[in-house]
Design a protein around this motif. Structure first.
Motif, PDB file in Angstrom:
ATOM      1  N   ALA A  24       0.830  -1.209   0.000  1.00  0.00           N
ATOM      2  CA  ALA A  24       0.000   0.000   0.000  1.00  0.00           C
ATOM      3  C   ALA A  24       0.860   1.253   0.000  1.00  0.00           C
ATOM      4  CB  ALA A  24      -0.921  -0.007   1.213  1.00  0.00           C
ATOM      5  N   THR A  25       1.914   1.248   0.800  1.00  0.00           N
ATOM      6  CA  THR A  25       2.792   2.418   0.897  1.00  0.00           C
ATOM      7  C   THR A  25       3.400   2.761  -0.450  1.00  0.00           C
ATOM      8  OG1 THR A  25       3.310   2.028   3.227  1.00  0.00           O
ATOM      9  CG2 THR A  25       4.890   3.315   1.966  1.00  0.00           C
ATOM     10  N   GLU A  26       3.883   1.764  -1.169  1.00  0.00           N
ATOM     11  CA  GLU A  26       4.484   2.023  -2.477  1.00  0.00           C
ATOM     12  C   GLU A  26       3.454   2.551  -3.468  1.00  0.00           C
ATOM     13  OE1 GLU A  26       7.724   2.081  -3.066  1.00  0.00           O
ATOM     14  OE2 GLU A  26       7.814   1.689  -0.899  1.00  0.00           O
ATOM     15  N   LEU A  27       2.249   2.016  -3.434  1.00  0.00           N
ATOM     16  CA  LEU A  27       1.192   2.505  -4.323  1.00  0.00           C
ATOM     17  C   LEU A  27       0.807   3.936  -3.992  1.00  0.00           C
ATOM     18  CD1 LEU A  27      -1.140  -0.639  -4.533  1.00  0.00           C
ATOM     19  CD2 LEU A  27       0.275   0.306  -6.360  1.00  0.00           C
ATOM     20  N   PHE A  28       0.685   4.228  -2.705  1.00  0.00           N
ATOM     21  CA  PHE A  28       0.312   5.582  -2.291  1.00  0.00           C
ATOM     22  C   PHE A  28       1.405   6.590  -2.654  1.00  0.00           C
ATOM     23  CE2 PHE A  28      -2.294   3.508   1.326  1.00  0.00           C
ATOM     24  CZ  PHE A  28      -3.379   3.354   0.473  1.00  0.00           C
ATOM     25  N   LYS A  29       2.660   6.190  -2.495  1.00  0.00           N
ATOM     26  CA  LYS A  29       3.755   7.086  -2.862  1.00  0.00           C
ATOM     27  C   LYS A  29       3.754   7.370  -4.362  1.00  0.00           C
ATOM     28  CE  LYS A  29       7.149   6.016   0.782  1.00  0.00           C
ATOM     29  NZ  LYS A  29       8.489   5.429   1.042  1.00  0.00           N
ATOM     30  N   ALA A  30       3.431   6.372  -5.144  1.00  0.00           N
ATOM     31  CA  ALA A  30       3.468   6.518  -6.599  1.00  0.00           C
ATOM     32  C   ALA A  30       2.274   7.299  -7.139  1.00  0.00           C
ATOM     33  CB  ALA A  30       3.526   5.140  -7.261  1.00  0.00           C
ATOM     34  N   ARG A  31       1.089   7.111  -6.531  1.00  0.00           N
ATOM     35  CA  ARG A  31      -0.133   7.670  -7.125  1.00  0.00           C
ATOM     36  C   ARG A  31      -0.928   8.563  -6.187  1.00  0.00           C
ATOM     37  NH1 ARG A  31      -2.685   2.144  -8.853  1.00  0.00           N
ATOM     38  NH2 ARG A  31      -4.547   3.455  -8.954  1.00  0.00           N
ATOM     39  N   GLY A  32      -0.452   8.732  -4.954  1.00  0.00           N
ATOM     40  CA  GLY A  32      -1.200   9.530  -4.000  1.00  0.00           C
ATOM     41  C   GLY A  32      -2.222   8.682  -3.261  1.00  0.00           C
ATOM     42  N   PHE A  33      -2.528   9.099  -2.038  1.00  0.00           N
ATOM     43  CA  PHE A  33      -3.429   8.308  -1.195  1.00  0.00           C
ATOM     44  C   PHE A  33      -4.806   8.181  -1.819  1.00  0.00           C
ATOM     45  CE2 PHE A  33      -6.496   7.998   2.360  1.00  0.00           C
ATOM     46  CZ  PHE A  33      -6.048   6.818   2.939  1.00  0.00           C
ATOM     47  N   ASP A  34      -5.337   9.282  -2.352  1.00  0.00           N
ATOM     48  CA  ASP A  34      -6.689   9.261  -2.914  1.00  0.00           C
ATOM     49  C   ASP A  34      -6.747   8.582  -4.274  1.00  0.00           C
ATOM     50  OD1 ASP A  34      -7.671  10.652  -0.702  1.00  0.00           O
ATOM     51  OD2 ASP A  34      -7.192  12.591  -1.596  1.00  0.00           O
ATOM     52  N   GLY A  35      -5.588   8.344  -4.880  1.00  0.00           N
ATOM     53  CA  GLY A  35      -5.570   7.732  -6.204  1.00  0.00           C
ATOM     54  C   GLY A  35      -5.523   6.226  -6.195  1.00  0.00           C
ATOM     55  N   VAL A  36      -5.549   5.624  -4.997  1.00  0.00           N
ATOM     56  CA  VAL A  36      -5.458   4.171  -4.876  1.00  0.00           C
ATOM     57  C   VAL A  36      -6.610   3.683  -4.005  1.00  0.00           C
ATOM     58  CG1 VAL A  36      -4.039   2.218  -4.130  1.00  0.00           C
ATOM     59  CG2 VAL A  36      -2.950   4.279  -5.056  1.00  0.00           C
ATOM     60  N   SER A  37      -7.304   2.654  -4.460  1.00  0.00           N
ATOM     61  CA  SER A  37      -8.395   2.089  -3.667  1.00  0.00           C
ATOM     62  C   SER A  37      -7.899   0.917  -2.839  1.00  0.00           C
ATOM     63  CB  SER A  37      -9.523   1.608  -4.587  1.00  0.00           C
ATOM     64  OG  SER A  37      -9.109   0.484  -5.341  1.00  0.00           O
ATOM     65  N   VAL A  38      -8.676   0.562  -1.833  1.00  0.00           N
ATOM     66  CA  VAL A  38      -8.329  -0.598  -1.007  1.00  0.00           C
ATOM     67  C   VAL A  38      -8.350  -1.865  -1.851  1.00  0.00           C
ATOM     68  CG1 VAL A  38      -9.032  -2.009   0.967  1.00  0.00           C
ATOM     69  CG2 VAL A  38      -9.152   0.487   1.123  1.00  0.00           C
TER      70      VAL A  38
END
Length: 214
Positions: A24-38
């Motif tokens: 999750a951390t890597e996805l959030f860093k790459a696309r932003g917290f709001d740009g990634v769903s659970v």
């Protein structure tokens, strides 16, 4: 079930939790917290969405996954301190131990800017970070109250558990934010580490004087 089997199960659960958080951390860093769903986190971690929520009640906890550990570690230092050790002495000792272990809770490091930029960009994460500080403060207050002598905690330098916990959290936050600003401005972690620990020690000195019996 034997104790060994239970220990293995717990190790596997912790490993799964950490893997989900890392993904999750890597996805959030790459696309932003709001740009990634659970659901996207679950697919990338190769688990079900329900499994993600079993480990992390809220999406914000996927990124700020150290809050429960901070609560446990800080309150535990107070609860399990030596009989002749003050709460402030126990917490000061803890900060040194975390530093020596290069523990993520020891303070900001070179990974800080990328991580906290995600938080800064997300109102939901900023709100969860504030809640985390409240949880730590409440846990510290509870630990101080539980371990206070029957007469008064004043002899140990903690005249009031709630006030003491609030002052400790405020002092640590002030030191942390000062270092964080330097790192966000481009300084390296190794250049700030010594100053960070020195300011923590100075903060504990101030707290000890302020909370000492009158």
């Amino acid at each position: 079930m034997s104790e060994g089997e239970l220990s293995l199960r717990e190790r596997k659960k912790r490993a799964t939790r950490q893997r989900i958080s890392n993904v999750a951390t890597e996805l959030f860093k790459a696309r932003g917290f709001d740009g990634v769903s659970v659901a996207e986190v679950a697919r990338a971690a190769e688990v079900s969405t329900m499994t993600v929520f079993n480990y992390f009640p809220r999406k914000e906890d996927l990124f700020l996954d150290r809050i429960p550990e901070a609560v446990e570690v800080l309150s535990g230092a107070v609860r399990h301190r030596a009989p002749d050790e003050t709460p402030l002495a126990a917490l000061r000792r803890l900060t040194l131990e975390l530093r020596d272990q290069h523990h993520p809770l020891a303070g900001p490091n070179d990974n800080f800017p990328d991580f906290w930029q995600v938080v800064i960009d997300s109102p939901a994460l900023r709100a969860r970070a504030r809640e985390g500080l409240e949880e730590i403060e409440n846990a510290l207050a509870a630990a101080l109250a539980e371990t206070a002598p029957d007469t008064s905690d004043r002899d140990l330098g903690t005249p009031d558990p709630a006030l003491t916990a609030a002052l400790i959290v405020a002092a640590y936050r002030s030191v942390y934010v000062t270092t964080a600003r330097r790192l966000l401005a481009g300084e390296r972690g190794e250049a700030t580490a010594g100053d960070h620990q020195a300011r923590l020690n100075a903060a504990f000195d101030v707290l000890e004087r302020a909370l000492a019996p009158k």
